[in-house]
Scaffold this motif. Structure first.
Motif, PDB file in Angstrom:
ATOM      1  N   GLN A 236      49.882  20.534  33.943  1.00  0.00           N
ATOM      2  CA  GLN A 236      49.034  19.353  34.131  1.00  0.00           C
ATOM      3  C   GLN A 236      47.705  19.735  34.754  1.00  0.00           C
ATOM      4  OE1 GLN A 236      51.960  17.129  36.435  1.00  0.00           O
ATOM      5  NE2 GLN A 236      52.149  15.623  34.798  1.00  0.00           N
ATOM      6  N   ARG A 237      47.738  20.622  35.747  1.00  0.00           N
ATOM      7  CA  ARG A 237      46.493  21.066  36.379  1.00  0.00           C
ATOM      8  C   ARG A 237      45.620  21.800  35.373  1.00  0.00           C
ATOM      9  NH1 ARG A 237      49.898  22.572  40.644  1.00  0.00           N
ATOM     10  NH2 ARG A 237      49.656  24.783  40.136  1.00  0.00           N
ATOM     11  N   PHE A 238      46.252  22.589  34.493  1.00  0.00           N
ATOM     12  CA  PHE A 238      45.486  23.319  33.482  1.00  0.00           C
ATOM     13  C   PHE A 238      44.772  22.352  32.546  1.00  0.00           C
ATOM     14  CE2 PHE A 238      45.121  25.197  29.248  1.00  0.00           C
ATOM     15  CZ  PHE A 238      44.398  26.346  29.534  1.00  0.00           C
ATOM     16  N   ARG A 239      45.474  21.301  32.109  1.00  0.00           N
ATOM     17  CA  ARG A 239      44.863  20.330  31.191  1.00  0.00           C
ATOM     18  C   ARG A 239      43.703  19.603  31.852  1.00  0.00           C
ATOM     19  NH1 ARG A 239      50.330  19.905  29.598  1.00  0.00           N
ATOM     20  NH2 ARG A 239      50.743  18.227  31.085  1.00  0.00           N
TER      21      ARG A 239
ATOM     22  N   PHE B  86      38.304  13.681  34.462  1.00  0.00           N
ATOM     23  CA  PHE B  86      37.847  15.066  34.627  1.00  0.00           C
ATOM     24  C   PHE B  86      36.813  15.426  33.564  1.00  0.00           C
ATOM     25  CE2 PHE B  86      40.837  15.423  37.839  1.00  0.00           C
ATOM     26  CZ  PHE B  86      40.908  16.694  38.370  1.00  0.00           C
ATOM     27  N   LEU B  87      37.002  14.919  32.337  1.00  0.00           N
ATOM     28  CA  LEU B  87      36.027  15.154  31.276  1.00  0.00           C
ATOM     29  C   LEU B  87      34.682  14.541  31.652  1.00  0.00           C
ATOM     30  CD1 LEU B  87      35.453  16.127  28.337  1.00  0.00           C
ATOM     31  CD2 LEU B  87      36.139  13.851  27.580  1.00  0.00           C
ATOM     32  N   ALA B  88      34.699  13.310  32.172  1.00  0.00           N
ATOM     33  CA  ALA B  88      33.457  12.650  32.590  1.00  0.00           C
ATOM     34  C   ALA B  88      32.790  13.421  33.715  1.00  0.00           C
ATOM     35  CB  ALA B  88      33.763  11.215  33.031  1.00  0.00           C
ATOM     36  N   ALA B  89      33.592  13.941  34.651  1.00  0.00           N
ATOM     37  CA  ALA B  89      33.026  14.733  35.743  1.00  0.00           C
ATOM     38  C   ALA B  89      32.341  15.980  35.204  1.00  0.00           C
ATOM     39  CB  ALA B  89      34.126  15.110  36.738  1.00  0.00           C
ATOM     40  N   GLY B  90      32.960  16.636  34.221  1.00  0.00           N
ATOM     41  CA  GLY B  90      32.347  17.820  33.630  1.00  0.00           C
ATOM     42  C   GLY B  90      31.049  17.504  32.906  1.00  0.00           C
TER      43      GLY B  90
ATOM     44  N   GLY C 260      39.949  27.644  39.041  1.00  0.00           N
ATOM     45  CA  GLY C 260      40.424  26.281  39.213  1.00  0.00           C
ATOM     46  C   GLY C 260      41.934  26.178  39.126  1.00  0.00           C
ATOM     47  N   GLN C 261      42.541  27.017  38.272  1.00  0.00           N
ATOM     48  CA  GLN C 261      43.988  26.973  38.086  1.00  0.00           C
ATOM     49  C   GLN C 261      44.732  27.531  39.296  1.00  0.00           C
ATOM     50  OE1 GLN C 261      45.246  25.371  35.777  1.00  0.00           O
ATOM     51  NE2 GLN C 261      47.415  25.924  35.722  1.00  0.00           N
ATOM     52  N   PHE C 262      44.160  28.564  39.922  1.00  0.00           N
ATOM     53  CA  PHE C 262      44.866  29.241  40.998  1.00  0.00           C
ATOM     54  C   PHE C 262      44.320  28.933  42.384  1.00  0.00           C
ATOM     55  CE2 PHE C 262      45.430  32.076  37.269  1.00  0.00           C
ATOM     56  CZ  PHE C 262      46.807  31.940  37.146  1.00  0.00           C
TER      57      PHE C 262
END
Length: 221
Positions: A32-35, A125-129, A175-177
């Motif tokens: 989930q965090r990866f997505r 998250f997409l909007a933030a990017g 970001g993942q780790f």
């Protein structure tokens, strides 16, 4: 190659944001965090690509010569922003740090990041990017100026897309780790990177001012 080589710069500029977003949903699984992390970076790369398309279109329409002096001033301002963010990150000045998702100084950007942090959905998250892709950054603007010299809308967009993809491996991994690094290790790492970013910003600003003729070329003895 520019994106890969500039990954350290990107971590110093935006590492605080990535770390904050990574721990936004402490109960989330690694998948989930990866997505969520990937959605953020897709938004950022889409914005870079759109900027490249605009730069290429301006070049194709023979507007780049007229816009070039203004782009260099924008580049200089972006490097000043880089210096400020780097120093704020290095010395823990919360009011200027990009990691301050609830800060008032970043206005709309803060609200979008805060929404992503609280909702933890792919759309947020997409909007933030998409929004953070507009963050003034000397590295991004330097590549953007190069993209504008291609003389083609497609080439300009392609160059910025390639640059964004080059920054993806390191930022996606961080970001993942980030949650596994621990708060103290992440803070120390980001502060060291902040100093490096401030130095790179100062070098970029000096080179820009020399290019513009504001500062005479330096002679090394």
């Amino acid at each position: 190659m520019a994106g890969l080589a500039g990954s350290g710069h990107c971590l110093g500029m935006c590492g605080g944001i990535l770390a904050a977003l990574a721990v936004a949903s402490p109960g989330s699984s690694a998948g989930q965090r990866f997505r969520l992390n990937l959605a953020y970076h897709i938004g950022r790369i889409v914005t870079y690509t759109l900027l490249g398309l605009l730069a290429g279109a301006a070049s194709q329409a023979a507007l780049f010569t007229d816009l070039k002096p203004h782009l260099y001033w924008l580049f200089a301002a972006a490097n000043l922003m880089v210096i400020a963010i780097g120093l704020a990150t290095a010395f823990g000045v919360h009011s200027l740090s990009l990691a301050a998702l609830d800060g008032v100084g970043w206005g709309f950007m803060s609200r979008v990041l805060g929404k992503a942090s609280s909702q933890s959905t792919a759309g947020a998250f997409l909007a933030a990017g998409l929004v953070m892709g507009l963050l003034p950054c000397g590295l991004v603007y330097g590549v953007l100026i190069a993209a504008a010299t291609g003389g083609s809308l497609i080439q300009g967009g392609g160059m910025m897309l390639a640059f964004g993809l080059g920054t993806l491996p390191a930022l996606l991994a961080f970001g993942q780790f980030a949650t596994a690094l621990g708060a103290l290790a992440t803070t120390v790492f980001l502060r060291v990177m902040g100093l490096a970013v401030a130095l790179l910003g100062a070098i970029g600003l000096l080179k820009t001012l020399i290019t513009m003729g504001v500062v005479p070329p330096l002679t090394l003895w």
